[in-house]
Design a protein around this motif. Structure first.
Motif, PDB file in Angstrom:
ATOM      1  N   ALA A 273       0.909  -1.366   0.093  1.00 19.32           N
ATOM      2  CA  ALA A 273       0.143   0.076   0.166  1.00 19.32           C
ATOM      3  C   ALA A 273       0.959   1.228  -0.226  1.00 19.32           C
ATOM      4  O   ALA A 273       0.367   2.196  -0.561  1.00 19.32           O
ATOM      5  N   LEU A 274       2.099   1.299   0.726  1.00 22.33           N
ATOM      6  CA  LEU A 274       2.831   2.350   0.637  1.00 22.33           C
ATOM      7  C   LEU A 274       3.491   2.659  -0.701  1.00 22.33           C
ATOM      8  O   LEU A 274       3.477   3.751  -1.218  1.00 22.33           O
ATOM      9  N   MET A 275       3.840   1.328  -1.147  1.00 23.98           N
ATOM     10  CA  MET A 275       4.514   1.436  -2.489  1.00 23.98           C
ATOM     11  C   MET A 275       3.508   2.164  -3.452  1.00 23.98           C
ATOM     12  O   MET A 275       3.929   2.969  -4.421  1.00 23.98           O
ATOM     13  N   ASP A 276       2.154   1.655  -3.510  1.00 19.79           N
ATOM     14  CA  ASP A 276       1.157   2.307  -4.376  1.00 19.79           C
ATOM     15  C   ASP A 276       0.925   3.869  -4.169  1.00 19.79           C
ATOM     16  O   ASP A 276       0.881   4.417  -5.013  1.00 19.79           O
ATOM     17  N   ALA A 277       0.876   4.250  -2.850  1.00 18.60           N
ATOM     18  CA  ALA A 277       1.151   5.768  -2.666  1.00 18.60           C
ATOM     19  C   ALA A 277       2.323   6.432  -3.159  1.00 18.60           C
ATOM     20  O   ALA A 277       1.885   7.663  -3.531  1.00 18.60           O
ATOM     21  N   LEU A 278       3.472   5.959  -3.048  1.00 20.45           N
ATOM     22  CA  LEU A 278       4.617   6.579  -3.610  1.00 20.45           C
ATOM     23  C   LEU A 278       4.910   6.609  -5.205  1.00 20.45           C
ATOM     24  O   LEU A 278       5.448   7.348  -5.642  1.00 20.45           O
ATOM     25  N   ALA A 279       4.360   5.572  -5.742  1.00 17.24           N
ATOM     26  CA  ALA A 279       4.623   5.381  -7.235  1.00 17.24           C
ATOM     27  C   ALA A 279       4.206   6.551  -8.119  1.00 17.24           C
ATOM     28  O   ALA A 279       5.098   6.669  -8.990  1.00 17.24           O
ATOM     29  N   PRO A 280       3.102   7.255  -7.976  1.00 13.10           N
ATOM     30  CA  PRO A 280       2.726   8.151  -8.908  1.00 13.10           C
ATOM     31  C   PRO A 280       3.623   9.524  -8.459  1.00 13.10           C
ATOM     32  O   PRO A 280       3.465  10.454  -9.367  1.00 13.10           O
ATOM     33  N   ARG A 281       4.319   9.494  -7.494  1.00 14.27           N
ATOM     34  CA  ARG A 281       5.128  10.948  -6.996  1.00 14.27           C
ATOM     35  C   ARG A 281       6.179  11.053  -7.909  1.00 14.27           C
ATOM     36  O   ARG A 281       6.818  10.124  -8.414  1.00 14.27           O
ATOM     37  N   GLY A 282       6.708  12.281  -8.100  1.00 11.86           N
ATOM     38  CA  GLY A 282       8.025  12.588  -8.868  1.00 11.86           C
ATOM     39  C   GLY A 282       9.188  12.595  -7.934  1.00 11.86           C
ATOM     40  O   GLY A 282      10.432  12.334  -8.511  1.00 11.86           O
TER      41      GLY A 282
END
Length: 334
Positions: A273-282
């Motif tokens: 879940a954490l990785m999903d939250a971070l994936a779209p960020r620059g």
């Protein structure tokens, strides 16, 4: 004096919804409508004093920047932390002409808000007394040039040029919480929580282990450069500087968009879940799991292993997982 029409904001909805910005806009609308500035009804006077009290509440802010007035610091924060279609795409380095045009159309509103004439407002609504909005907060001289760069952008006369510069700002400094903080903790209940006072440790403070430090620095540089890199396990006895080395990495490379996110072992199953939250960020992130080990009867390592090796959720390219442990084999062997 320019009227501040927050209703024209489409992208910067966080500013349109900010209580202090709304009160200031209503206050200056009253001042704008009364060109003579000779009358002051009860409502604008109330708004004036409520705004001053609200700004003074920022006095306890750990990130106070003494180079700007209370008001300008508040507006700078609103612009820096605005997460919207424009700022998020700019953070990822994506150029969208339509969004840039929208941002350019909103720049005059942001500029008018930033350059509000609080001296005149104080004379009309505050009885000429001291004005908190125009005071300099008792903060430090400021850390880094980001606020100064944003200040220059909000002072630009050409709206299109300002929007372009703002996009470059978000690409460099990020937006939202990732623009304000460099280190975070994560939990299922609270999500990402920024660290107001991250550990300032540097590699120069750590004695010994030169070859090991060089290897983790090199691997992190590969990660930041988009070259092949590996997740890292730092193991060794307590007190050998494993955790400090990870925090030193974040401090060394924060200017290159690196952020540190600490994930407790108790939340290990929240890693996907954490990785999903971070994936779209620059930004790029070190996901830091400190002092990790599993007993032979624990099953949490299965979720951890699946998150790293792919499974349903592949590890995003903007994350590097770094684990510290007192064991080379984090699952206890019989």
């Amino acid at each position: 004096m320019k009227k501040i029409d927050l209703e024209k904001l489409i992208l910067f909805d966080n500013i349109r919804g900010d209580a202090l910005a709304a009160k200031a806009a209503a206050l200056f609308a009253a001042l704008y409508d009364d060109a003579s500035g000779l009358s002051a009804g009860e409502e604008p006077v109330r708004l004036y004093y409520e705004t001053q009290r609200g700004l003074l509440a920022a006095r306890a802010d750990a990130n106070a920047d003494g180079r700007f007035t209370y008001w300008r610091r508040h507006v700078l924060r609103l612009v820096a932390e605005g997460e919207n279609a424009f700022s998020l795409s700019a953070e990822r380095g994506e150029a969208d002409p339509g969004l840039c045009a929208l941002a350019a159309a909103e720049m005059p509103v942001l500029k008018a808000l930033y350059e509000s004439d609080w001296n005149r407002a104080a004379a009309v609504f505050g009885g000429g007394g001291p004005c908190v909005a125009d005071m300099m907060p008792p903060g430090c001289a400021g850390e880094g040039d980001a606020p100064l760069a944003l200040d220059r952008i909000l002072r630009m006369r050409d709206a299109a040029e300002a929007a372009s510069a703002l996009a470059a700002y978000y690409a460099r400094e990020a937006c939202g919480g990732f623009g304000r903080y460099t280190a975070f903790s994560f939990s299922r209940d609270c999500g990402l929580v920024g660290a107001e006072r991250p550990d300032p440790v540097r590699f120069e403070d750590l004695i010994g282990y030169a070859p090991q430090k060089e290897r983790i620095i090199e691997n992190t540089e590969f990660f930041l450069d988009g070259r092949p890199y590996g997740n890292m396990l730092l193991y060794g006895d307590r007190g050998t500087g494993k955790s400090s080395s990870v925090k030193a990495l974040a401090n060394r490379f924060k200017s290159r968009g690196l952020r540190l996110v600490a994930l407790p072992k108790a939340e290990i199953d929240a890693l996907p879940a954490l990785m999903d939250a971070l994936a779209p960020r620059g930004c790029k992130f070190i996901v830091f799991i400190d002092d990790l080990s599993f007993e032979e009867n624990e099953t949490g390592y299965k979720a951890f292993k699946s998150a790293l090796e792919g499974g349903v959720h592949a590890q995003p390219a903007n994350t590097l997982v770094c684990v510290t442990s007192n064991r080379r084999n984090i699952v206890k062997e019989i």
